[in-house]
Design a protein around this motif. Structure first.
Motif, PDB file in Angstrom:
ATOM      1  N   LYS A  72       0.883  -1.180   0.000  1.00 37.18           N
ATOM      2  CA  LYS A  72       0.000   0.000   0.000  1.00 37.18           C
ATOM      3  C   LYS A  72       0.916   1.225   0.000  1.00 37.18           C
ATOM      4  CE  LYS A  72      -1.541   1.391   4.329  1.00 37.18           C
ATOM      5  NZ  LYS A  72      -2.577   1.658   5.325  1.00 37.18           N
ATOM      6  N   HIS A  74       0.915   4.190  -0.680  1.00 34.72           N
ATOM      7  CA  HIS A  74       0.548   5.538  -0.237  1.00 34.72           C
ATOM      8  C   HIS A  74       0.864   5.750   1.242  1.00 34.72           C
ATOM      9  CE1 HIS A  74      -2.931   2.882   0.207  1.00 34.72           C
ATOM     10  NE2 HIS A  74      -3.361   3.658   1.174  1.00 34.72           N
ATOM     11  N   GLY A 122       3.000   2.370  -5.207  1.00 33.08           N
ATOM     12  CA  GLY A 122       1.987   3.426  -5.278  1.00 33.08           C
ATOM     13  C   GLY A 122       0.791   2.915  -6.063  1.00 33.08           C
ATOM     14  N   LEU A 124      -1.541   0.051  -6.508  1.00 36.36           N
ATOM     15  CA  LEU A 124      -1.898  -1.045  -5.598  1.00 36.36           C
ATOM     16  C   LEU A 124      -1.911  -2.390  -6.315  1.00 36.36           C
ATOM     17  CD1 LEU A 124      -4.664   0.999  -3.785  1.00 36.36           C
ATOM     18  CD2 LEU A 124      -2.505   0.226  -2.774  1.00 36.36           C
ATOM     19  N   GLY A 153      -3.037  -2.947   2.012  1.00 33.13           N
ATOM     20  CA  GLY A 153      -4.300  -2.402   2.483  1.00 33.13           C
ATOM     21  C   GLY A 153      -5.402  -3.447   2.360  1.00 33.13           C
ATOM     22  N   ASP A 154      -6.511  -3.187   3.031  1.00 35.08           N
ATOM     23  CA  ASP A 154      -7.644  -4.117   2.869  1.00 35.08           C
ATOM     24  C   ASP A 154      -8.395  -3.832   1.569  1.00 35.08           C
ATOM     25  OD1 ASP A 154      -8.602  -1.731   3.912  1.00 35.08           O
ATOM     26  OD2 ASP A 154      -9.774  -2.653   5.514  1.00 35.08           O
ATOM     27  N   GLY A 155      -8.504  -2.555   1.222  1.00 33.04           N
ATOM     28  CA  GLY A 155      -9.086  -2.227  -0.077  1.00 33.04           C
ATOM     29  C   GLY A 155      -8.262  -2.837  -1.198  1.00 33.04           C
ATOM     30  N   GLU A 156      -6.972  -2.843  -0.996  1.00 35.27           N
ATOM     31  CA  GLU A 156      -6.046  -3.389  -1.998  1.00 35.27           C
ATOM     32  C   GLU A 156      -6.329  -4.858  -2.302  1.00 35.27           C
ATOM     33  OE1 GLU A 156      -1.923  -3.259  -0.817  1.00 35.27           O
ATOM     34  OE2 GLU A 156      -1.211  -3.616  -2.867  1.00 35.27           O
ATOM     35  N   ASN A 184      -8.449  -1.893   8.055  1.00 36.02           N
ATOM     36  CA  ASN A 184      -9.107  -0.750   8.706  1.00 36.02           C
ATOM     37  C   ASN A 184     -10.536  -0.530   8.219  1.00 36.02           C
ATOM     38  OD1 ASN A 184      -8.848   0.621   6.228  1.00 36.02           O
ATOM     39  ND2 ASN A 184      -6.876   1.510   6.814  1.00 36.02           N
ATOM     40  N   LEU A 186     -11.813   0.641   5.579  1.00 37.24           N
ATOM     41  CA  LEU A 186     -12.121   1.730   4.646  1.00 37.24           C
ATOM     42  C   LEU A 186     -11.163   1.709   3.467  1.00 37.24           C
ATOM     43  CD1 LEU A 186     -12.647   4.801   7.048  1.00 37.24           C
ATOM     44  CD2 LEU A 186     -14.416   3.489   5.875  1.00 37.24           C
ATOM     45  N   LYS A 247      -8.877   3.302  10.817  1.00 30.99           N
ATOM     46  CA  LYS A 247      -8.285   4.321   9.941  1.00 30.99           C
ATOM     47  C   LYS A 247      -8.300   5.658  10.684  1.00 30.99           C
ATOM     48  CE  LYS A 247      -8.046   5.299   5.001  1.00 30.99           C
ATOM     49  NZ  LYS A 247      -8.367   4.758   3.673  1.00 30.99           N
ATOM     50  N   HIS A 261      -8.903   9.783   4.307  1.00 40.28           N
ATOM     51  CA  HIS A 261      -7.981   8.904   3.558  1.00 40.28           C
ATOM     52  C   HIS A 261      -6.696   9.698   3.265  1.00 40.28           C
ATOM     53  CE1 HIS A 261      -6.466   6.038   0.673  1.00 40.28           C
ATOM     54  NE2 HIS A 261      -6.410   6.974  -0.249  1.00 40.28           N
TER      55      HIS A 261
ATOM     56  N   ASP B  36     -13.007   2.525  -7.062  1.00 41.55           N
ATOM     57  CA  ASP B  36     -12.595   3.192  -5.816  1.00 41.55           C
ATOM     58  C   ASP B  36     -11.951   4.554  -6.054  1.00 41.55           C
ATOM     59  OD1 ASP B  36     -12.588   3.288  -2.997  1.00 41.55           O
ATOM     60  OD2 ASP B  36     -10.521   2.615  -2.887  1.00 41.55           O
ATOM     61  N   GLU B  61      -9.120  -2.559 -11.389  1.00 43.81           N
ATOM     62  CA  GLU B  61      -9.335  -1.893 -12.669  1.00 43.81           C
ATOM     63  C   GLU B  61      -9.571  -2.873 -13.804  1.00 43.81           C
ATOM     64  OE1 GLU B  61      -6.871  -1.353 -10.512  1.00 43.81           O
ATOM     65  OE2 GLU B  61      -7.333   0.649  -9.755  1.00 43.81           O
TER      66      GLU B  61
HETATM   67  C1  LIG Z   1      -3.980   0.313  -8.899  1.00 41.01           C
HETATM   68  C2  LIG Z   1      -4.416   1.475  -8.099  1.00 41.01           C
HETATM   69  N1  LIG Z   1      -5.693   1.880  -8.181  1.00 41.01           N
HETATM   70  C3  LIG Z   1      -6.106   2.947  -7.478  1.00 41.01           C
HETATM   71  C4  LIG Z   1      -5.244   3.635  -6.683  1.00 41.01           C
HETATM   72  C5  LIG Z   1      -5.680   4.872  -5.937  1.00 41.01           C
HETATM   73  N2  LIG Z   1      -5.763   4.646  -4.505  1.00 41.01           N
HETATM   74  C6  LIG Z   1      -4.767   5.001  -3.658  1.00 41.01           C
HETATM   75  S1  LIG Z   1      -5.060   4.593  -2.078  1.00 41.01           S
HETATM   76  C7  LIG Z   1      -6.557   3.905  -2.478  1.00 41.01           C
HETATM   77  C8  LIG Z   1      -7.398   3.272  -1.412  1.00 41.01           C
HETATM   78  C9  LIG Z   1      -6.620   2.258  -0.666  1.00 41.01           C
HETATM   79  O1  LIG Z   1      -7.396   1.577   0.251  1.00 41.01           O
HETATM   80  P1  LIG Z   1      -6.731   0.502   1.212  1.00 41.01           P
HETATM   81  O2  LIG Z   1      -5.979  -0.484   0.414  1.00 41.01           O
HETATM   82  O3  LIG Z   1      -7.793  -0.020   2.084  1.00 41.01           O
HETATM   83  O4  LIG Z   1      -5.658   1.362   2.007  1.00 41.01           O
HETATM   84  P2  LIG Z   1      -5.867   2.222   3.341  1.00 41.01           P
HETATM   85  O5  LIG Z   1      -7.325   2.325   3.639  1.00 41.01           O
HETATM   86  O6  LIG Z   1      -5.155   1.482   4.391  1.00 41.01           O
HETATM   87  O7  LIG Z   1      -5.234   3.549   3.079  1.00 41.01           O
HETATM   88  C10 LIG Z   1      -6.798   4.014  -3.852  1.00 41.01           C
HETATM   89  C11 LIG Z   1      -7.985   3.525  -4.543  1.00 41.01           C
HETATM   90  C12 LIG Z   1      -3.914   3.182  -6.626  1.00 41.01           C
HETATM   91  N3  LIG Z   1      -2.989   3.815  -5.883  1.00 41.01           N
HETATM   92  N4  LIG Z   1      -3.531   2.100  -7.323  1.00 41.01           N
END
Ligand SMILES: Cc1ncc(C[n+]2csc(CCOP(=O)(O)OP(=O)(O)O)c2C)c(N)n1
Lengths: 288, 316
Positions: A72, A74, A122, A124, A153-156, A184, A186, A247, A261, B36, B61
């Motif tokens: 993750k 970011h 960066g 995901l 990340g969980d969204g990941e 988290n 979210l 989060k 976020h 997202d 995606e």
């Molecule tokens: C392939 C890709 N799609 C979209 C994004 C944009 N993006 C950055 S952070 C994020 C949400 C991440 O959620 P999660 O994985 O749950 O991380 P956390 O909540 O811990 O920040 C998105 C969609 C990205 N960085 N990479």
């Protein structure tokens, strides 16, 4: 740079995590950062970087180091402040250089300018499979002492590549791999429940053949305990930590808020948040 | 038709995302698919107005593009939104095989064009997307430079036949056109007339080319044509011939110099057997550390100053 004593005890680690949070908030008063996901993973990252990992800040290419991949990507700021804490550079460096042109620190982790970034991330869904390849590469080289840690990340988890890697890591018997999911609840647009609910993620990894540890990702004693009790590096089953986190953890107005976020806070918010963090820390200390 | 307004500051993602609500009102076949990044892509108003026609697949995606293809198979008009690298690279084979090969009318809404993602770094830049998308058979590739054009483009996209990749910067743009502007996909527009040289540009670089042309006229009295090549594929060959007749062409694109607008223009010049002084301005085929877009535009001569120098270099 002089050698820095690392925190060893649970108390020292709690204090270290507090410092990381304060450093993050200061940066967040200067620049937009991914503060929510930095704060949720801050405790796990503190124990991982400042206690668990075998890593020489003087030599980021040391062959025997443990590897770290921030899938993750970011959550670059929380990584940088933990690296600062062990002496890779200083927290001032991060505050001063973050989001500057060609600076070492920014919204994501970039290896072109920062040698302490093992893998530039960066986007995901990349870090986890890369980490699997590194774990297999270590085995192939006969390095049976280094582990590979990867934070997701969980969204990941929605990315298909995550599950492709999850399958293959088991197939390859990568017991030297430790995956960490910052659960988290979210992602960027809202809660996982409303977007793509993960269901019982621990059960999913178990079904794929992983050694699964599921615990409160803010309980430092617990986190340390799980790291202390990892299976041997040369074992044959990869381990995943499902860390239940909040989060924005530690800052009342950010906790469980999708809008935090990423963002920037005012000087006043920063000052208030630090007071709040410190009083919570003192209270917890008093309660033992 | 032309109304250059340097004071106007538009964020194209606000326009492209926000206008979806209007498209949704006009046509009930319009559906939006997000991965997202609904907030980032600014289409929340559509989602709020038409929740049943809104899908958010999460951070997936590839799934987004294939899912959009499925909706198109059933007669809907999907608009799939994300950042350019995640559509054009993560979802590439889905774009090519599920969308383009099938000849489906899927609109690929790609923000964060070029290095406009700035301090997010190379993972969030798209130095490659135009080249990639242009190489896919059936794919139309457009890029927009101002608010009026962005809305007219969306209107045209409703009934456009075949897949279309809609590239847009996340950096602010200025006003170029007024409401009487008659936008056609496939027909370049001349923003400034001139016979001493020509800029061929698209998207965020249009504002820099316009500024550079004005500076050159003021300082040197030379009249430089500015051509908005908003449709990169199929490219307007006549507009390129006319630009080349000036004797000096500077193509500029927020993209790698390989595969971007300059490559597409250069191919036409070569195919037509036109000899002309030519410069291809863009990112120089390597990865850069994270930095603000404005810094990178300056470093790689995409800004007004750089373009002025590039043109003067050809005019010497
Ligand atoms: C392939 C890709 N799609 C979209 C994004 C944009 N993006 C950055 S952070 C994020 C949400 C991440 O959620 P999660 O994985 O749950 O991380 P956390 O909540 O811990 O920040 C998105 C969609 C990205 N960085 N990479």
């Amino acid at each position: 740079m002089q050698r820095i004593e690392r925190p060893q005890t649970v108390e020292e680690l709690k204090k270290a995590a507090l410092e990381v949070r304060k450093n993050l908030l200061k940066l967040c008063s200067l620049q937009t950062i991914h503060i929510g996901g930095d704060l949720s993973v801050a405790d796990v990252m503190t124990v991982l970087w400042q206690y668990q990992m075998n890593y020489d800040p003087q030599d980021p290419n040391w062959e025997k180091r443990d590897r770290f991949v921030l899938s993750k990507g970011h959550a670059s700021a929380v990584t940088s402040f933990n690296q600062a804490a062990i002496g890779c550079f200083s927290a001032e460096d991060v505050w001063n250089e973050y989001a500057t042109d060609e600076g070492r620190f920014s919204m994501h982790s970039c290896n072109l300018v920062n040698p302490y970034v093992e893998v530039s991330t960066g986007s995901l869904g990349h870090g986890f499979p890369v980490a699997c390849g590194m774990a297999a590469g270590l085995r192939l080289k006969g390095n049976n002492t280094s582990r590979v840690y990867v934070v997701m990340g969980d969204g990941e988890q929605s990315e298909g590549s995550i599950w492709e890697a999850a399958m293959y890591a088991v197939q390859q018997k990568l017991g030297n791999l430790v995956a960490i999911v910052d659960f988290n609840g979210l992602e960027a647009d809202g809660s996982l429940e409303e977007i793509t609910a993960l269901g019982d993620i621990a059960e999913k990894y178990r079904a794929f053949g992983w050694n699964v540890c599921e615990f409160d990702g803010h309980d430092i004693a617990n986190i340390k305990g799980y790291f202390d009790n990892l299976p041997p590096v040369d074992s044959e089953q990869p381990t995943v930590f499902i860390c239940h986190t909040i989060k924005g953890k530690g800052v009342d107005f950010m906790e469980n808020q999708a809008r935090w976020h990423a963002g920037k806070i005012t000087e006043e918010q920063y000052a208030a948040a630090v007071v709040d963090l410190e009083s919570k820390f003192a209270q917890e200390g008093a309660q033992g | 038709m032309i109304k250059i307004d340097f004071e106007k500051k538009t964020f194209l993602r606000d326009v492209l995302g926000g206008y979806m609500q209007e498209l949704g009102r006009q046509d009930e076949k319009v559906v939006v698919v997000n991965a997202d990044l609904m907030g980032t892509c600014r289409n929340r108003s559509f989602v709020a107005s038409y929740p049943e026609r809104s899908f958010n697949v999460g951070i997936a995606e590839q799934n987004m593009i294939s899912f959009a293809a499925g909706l198109a198979h059933e007669g809907f008009k999907p608009y799939a939104f994300s950042m350019a690298p995640f559509i054009s690279m993560r979802g590439l084979e889905q774009c090519r095989t599920d969308v383009a090969y099938a000849g489906l009318d899927v609109r690929l809404m790609a923000t964060y064009a070029g290095v406009s993602g700035g301090i997010s770094g190379a993972t969030h830049w798209s130095l490659e997307d135009c080249g990639i998308m242009c190489s896919i058979p059936n794919m139309t590739v457009v890029e927009t430079c101002d608010e009026v054009q962005a809305k007219k483009l969306l209107e045209k996209s409703l009934d456009y036949s075949g897949p279309i990749y809609i590239r847009s910067s996340v950096e602010p743009v200025i006003g170029i056109y007024d409401d009487s502007y008659d936008y056609e996909i496939g027909r370049a527009d001349t923003i400034m007339a001139g016979d001493d040289g020509a800029f061929i540009c698209a998207g965020v670089t249009v504002k820099y080319a316009v500024q550079a042309a004005k500076n050159i006229f003021q300082k040197h009295g030379k009249k430089i044509r500015v051509v908005d090549m908003h449709t990169i594929k199929p490219i307007d060959r006549q507009a390129i011939r006319t630009a080349a007749a000036t004797g000096a062409v500077v193509a500029v694109h927020d993209h790698n110099v390989m595969g971007g607008l300059g490559t597409q223009v250069g191919q036409v010049l070569a195919e037509e057997g036109i000899g002309v002084r030519f410069a291809n301005i863009g990112l120089k085929d390597h990865f850069e550390p994270m930095a603000h877009a404005s810094y990178l535009y300056h470093k790689f001569s995409l800004d007004a100053e750089g373009l002025e120098q590039a043109m003067l270099g050809l005019l010497k």
